[in-house]
Design a protein around this motif. Structure first.
Motif, PDB file in Angstrom:
ATOM      1  N   UNK A  32      52.239   3.938-158.346  1.00 53.95           N
ATOM      2  CA  UNK A  32      51.841   3.996-156.936  1.00 53.95           C
ATOM      3  C   UNK A  32      51.790   2.583-156.364  1.00 53.95           C
ATOM      4  N   UNK A  33      52.162   2.403-155.086  1.00 52.68           N
ATOM      5  CA  UNK A  33      52.220   1.048-154.512  1.00 52.68           C
ATOM      6  C   UNK A  33      50.927   0.263-154.715  1.00 52.68           C
ATOM      7  N   UNK A  34      51.080  -0.974-155.098  1.00 54.85           N
ATOM      8  CA  UNK A  34      49.977  -1.942-155.183  1.00 54.85           C
ATOM      9  C   UNK A  34      48.871  -1.586-156.186  1.00 54.85           C
ATOM     10  N   UNK A  84      57.107 -11.914-146.500  1.00 58.65           N
ATOM     11  CA  UNK A  84      55.887 -11.132-146.769  1.00 58.65           C
ATOM     12  C   UNK A  84      55.755 -10.621-148.206  1.00 58.65           C
ATOM     13  N   UNK A 132      59.331  -2.525-147.362  1.00 60.31           N
ATOM     14  CA  UNK A 132      59.906  -1.274-146.870  1.00 60.31           C
ATOM     15  C   UNK A 132      59.886  -1.334-145.353  1.00 60.31           C
ATOM     16  N   UNK A 133      61.078  -1.284-144.764  1.00 57.92           N
ATOM     17  CA  UNK A 133      61.151  -1.538-143.327  1.00 57.92           C
ATOM     18  C   UNK A 133      61.136  -0.272-142.484  1.00 57.92           C
ATOM     19  N   UNK A 135      59.833   3.675-141.408  1.00 59.60           N
ATOM     20  CA  UNK A 135      58.639   4.533-141.361  1.00 59.60           C
ATOM     21  C   UNK A 135      57.359   3.893-140.853  1.00 59.60           C
ATOM     22  N   UNK A 136      57.355   2.664-140.411  1.00 56.30           N
ATOM     23  CA  UNK A 136      56.075   2.065-140.027  1.00 56.30           C
ATOM     24  C   UNK A 136      56.050   1.506-138.605  1.00 56.30           C
ATOM     25  N   UNK A 138      57.709  -0.613-136.293  1.00 58.48           N
ATOM     26  CA  UNK A 138      57.589  -2.028-135.964  1.00 58.48           C
ATOM     27  C   UNK A 138      56.864  -2.846-137.011  1.00 58.48           C
ATOM     28  N   UNK A 139      56.380  -2.195-138.054  1.00 59.40           N
ATOM     29  CA  UNK A 139      55.715  -2.927-139.128  1.00 59.40           C
ATOM     30  C   UNK A 139      56.550  -2.772-140.406  1.00 59.40           C
ATOM     31  N   UNK A 140      56.309  -3.649-141.377  1.00 58.69           N
ATOM     32  CA  UNK A 140      56.921  -3.494-142.689  1.00 58.69           C
ATOM     33  C   UNK A 140      55.820  -3.180-143.687  1.00 58.69           C
ATOM     34  N   UNK A 141      56.119  -2.270-144.628  1.00 60.82           N
ATOM     35  CA  UNK A 141      55.171  -1.949-145.690  1.00 60.82           C
ATOM     36  C   UNK A 141      55.475  -2.820-146.901  1.00 60.82           C
ATOM     37  N   UNK A 142      54.429  -3.370-147.513  1.00 58.31           N
ATOM     38  CA  UNK A 142      54.637  -4.284-148.637  1.00 58.31           C
ATOM     39  C   UNK A 142      54.006  -3.702-149.905  1.00 58.31           C
ATOM     40  N   UNK A 143      54.842  -3.598-150.943  1.00 54.84           N
ATOM     41  CA  UNK A 143      54.374  -3.147-152.260  1.00 54.84           C
ATOM     42  C   UNK A 143      54.539  -4.320-153.223  1.00 54.84           C
TER      43      UNK A 143
END
Lengths: 483, 95
Positions: A32-34, A84, A132-133, A135-136, A138-143
């Motif tokens: 799972x992420x992080x 990031x 991960x660019x 699904x968010x 305007x934001x990026x998800x970071x794992x």
């Protein structure tokens, strides 16, 4: 004009350690992420890195395997850039004093020739996290699970002159690090990633052309296609009067197209400097020699042994020795059935075809080495023919039965009983008056060819279970009596 | 060695440091002066001196390859401005 291509590779290999290079967080894939990113991986203030000895041991194993000088004293540097998925704002890597110095690797080409590719050096460094660019909004998800995973970056000299050589080199590296057990070799999970430096020049020119770097290729097929595309792009560009820009390019496998990522002028100035958080890492000669003593048999040595010990063709030996799991399987089958050639044929034939079509890895094969060896034993002792064996194989593939159980249950045992076979031969001869007459009146040198008809009839009558050799012997004897 | 204003601007950009227009000349002068001190050090003869990687004359201690850090996501994400599905959210950056 005739063009010449010059290719060099930078290969990132994820080391198969249990934990990160500088922290005690797990590196297991698919979490799972992080959940596998600790305070050190996140660059929390006040944390300090403590290097993982196993990562060094793996890097040293690689260095010894390519006959390279191992640095008894190696140093970490900081490569500074902002992104990031790199929380520290720098990647901890090795610049001036990498753990592995210059080495060599030999590749085999389809022409049968071999070529030596020089390796400039290999250094230890940490992997970044993942962004991960989608699904968010305007934001990026970071794992950051991957952040801090130990890598060795292997840098070749520009010694390859076409995609075949580059792919052969990449495959050889893959076989080597898998055999050493220092990398799981799972390309689809990013365990090995290739950056390809490509330039072209008019044939005969010694000066190198301007190179581009195509980044992050993670399959041999994509690599081959990306090289072909880039070589064509550069030649077209120059022939149309343009010049190649030194730049980083990204290859899109789906569209089979590439685009510029950033040019040299915009490239980051990384401002490397020695990492003050880490002291020099020192290994004495005894340590390095102790690592050498643990090196497993390397693919090349194994290939040579297969040719010598088992009399395999060099193609078979090359294929079976390249992958540690495959070679272990092959050796187990050979040991149980006592016939290396048959083992090689069945593994590279039926078994690998069935694995491919079921999209299975050897490790998940429904048929283990012992069961396959059981099948080969029955071919060897004449219980079943090769043709029937394929039928047995298919049933074994879909069940847990042994070869003997399948042969028994399906009544597939080959008929070698001469009395029974002689009766079948008599019946066929009696029912084939015309063919017998033709056989008798034919020239002696034409006759062997005409035997095929009778053999075919007998095999048909026996549903393929007649022992072909025994049938032949009996048939010749009986036909010759009629002459 | 003196640095010019352009170099300072470029370094500030690379380091993501904002230097106000009014301060750039001051910073340029200060850094040039510091580099002047470095020039004095450069004058020392270091022909037979190996480059020093660390001021301490010590060797790095290594750790065994054992998992010692288990999942601490909840604690570690407590100070993050925004998270979703276990991911840290940041303003979008595409290279």
């Amino acid at each position: 004009m005739q063009w010449e291509t010059v290719i060099g590779l930078e290969v990132h290999v994820q080391l198969a350690t249990k934990t990160k290079i500088f922290s005690g967080a797990s590196t297991a894939f698919g979490a799972e992420p992080n959940t596998q990113a600790c305070a050190i991986d996140l660059a929390m203030p006040g944390t300090l890195p403590v290097p993982n000895e196993e990562a060094f041991r793996y890097a040293i194993m690689f260095g010894l395997a390519i006959d390279a000088e191992i640095a008894q004293r190696s140093v970490f540097d900081r490569k500074n850039y902002f992104y990031p998925d790199l929380p520290k704002g720098y990647q901890t890597t090795q610049l001036d004093r990498p753990i592995v110095g210059a080495g060599n690797m030999e590749i085999q080409l389809s022409s049968g020739k071999t070529k030596t590719i020089r390796i400039h050096h290999a250094h230890l460094e940490e992997d970044a996290g993942k962004s991960l660019h989608e699904d968010f909004q305007g934001m990026s998800g970071i794992d950051l699970n991957r952040a801090g995973t130990p890598l060795i970056e292997i840098v070749s000299e520009p010694d390859m002159s076409n995609s075949e050589e580059a792919v052969a080199f990449a495959k050889k590296l893959h076989a080597l690090v898998s055999s050493l057990g220092i990398c799981d070799g799972e390309m689809s999970q990013g365990s090995m990633r290739f950056d390809v430096n490509i330039s072209v020049r008019p044939k005969g020119q010694t000066e190198l052309g301007t190179r581009t770097e195509t980044k992050n290729l993670n399959s041999f097929r994509f690599m081959e296609r990306a090289i072909a595309l880039e070589v064509e792009r550069q030649i077209d560009l120059i022939e149309d009067g343009g010049t190649v820009r030194q730049e980083t390019r990204l290859y899109d496998a789906e569209k089979h197209a590439s685009r510029s990522m950033r040019s040299k002028e915009e490239a980051n100035d990384y401002r490397y400097f020695p990492c003050p958080d880490l002291l020099p890492v020192v290994f004495d000669e005894d340590y390095i020699e102790a690592v050498r003593a643990t090196l497993p048999e390397l693919p090349e040595a194994r290939r040579d042994r297969y040719i010598e010990q088992y009399a395999l063709s060099s193609y078979d030996a090359e294929t079976l020795s390249g992958d540690r799991e495959l070679s272990a399987y092959f050796e187990a089958v050979t040991q149980d059935c006592g016939d290396a050639k048959l083992a090689a044929n069945w593994i590279m034939g039926e078994l690998s075809a069935s694995l491919n079509s079921a999209e299975l890895k050897l490790a998940n094969s429904p048929l283990n080495a012992t069961r396959l060896a059981g099948l080969i034993l029955r071919i060897k002792d004449g219980s079943i023919s090769g043709k029937i064996a394929k039928q047995v194989f298919e049933i074994m593939w879909a069940s847990n039965q042994s070869a003997d159980e399948v042969i028994e249950a399906e009544g597939l045992k080959q008929v070698s009983d001469t009395g029974e076979l002689a009766a079948m031969v008599d019946t066929v001869i009696a029912n084939s008056a015309k063919q017998v007459e033709n056989y008798r009146s034919a020239d002696a040198d034409k006759r062997p060819k005409m035997m095929g008809f009778f053999v075919g009839q007998i095999m048909k009558a026996s549903k393929g279970q007649a022992n072909p050799k025994a049938v032949n012997d009996i048939l010749i004897e009986k036909l010759n009596k009629l002459l | 060695m003196a640095v010019d204003r352009g170099t300072i601007e470029k370094l500030a950009e690379l380091a993501r440091i904002q230097i106000s227009e009014a301060n750039i000349d001051d910073v340029t002068t200060s850094i040039s002066e510091i580099l002047g001190l470095v020039d004095q050090l450069q004058a020392a003869n270091t022909d037979n001196v190996a480059p020093m990687a660390h001021p301490l004359d010590a060797v790095q201690r290594l750790r065994a390859d054992q998992v010692t850090e288990n999942n601490q996501r909840e604690d570690l994400q407590a100070c993050a401005p925004e998270v979703e599905d276990g991911l840290f959210l940041v303003p979008q950056v595409i290279d």
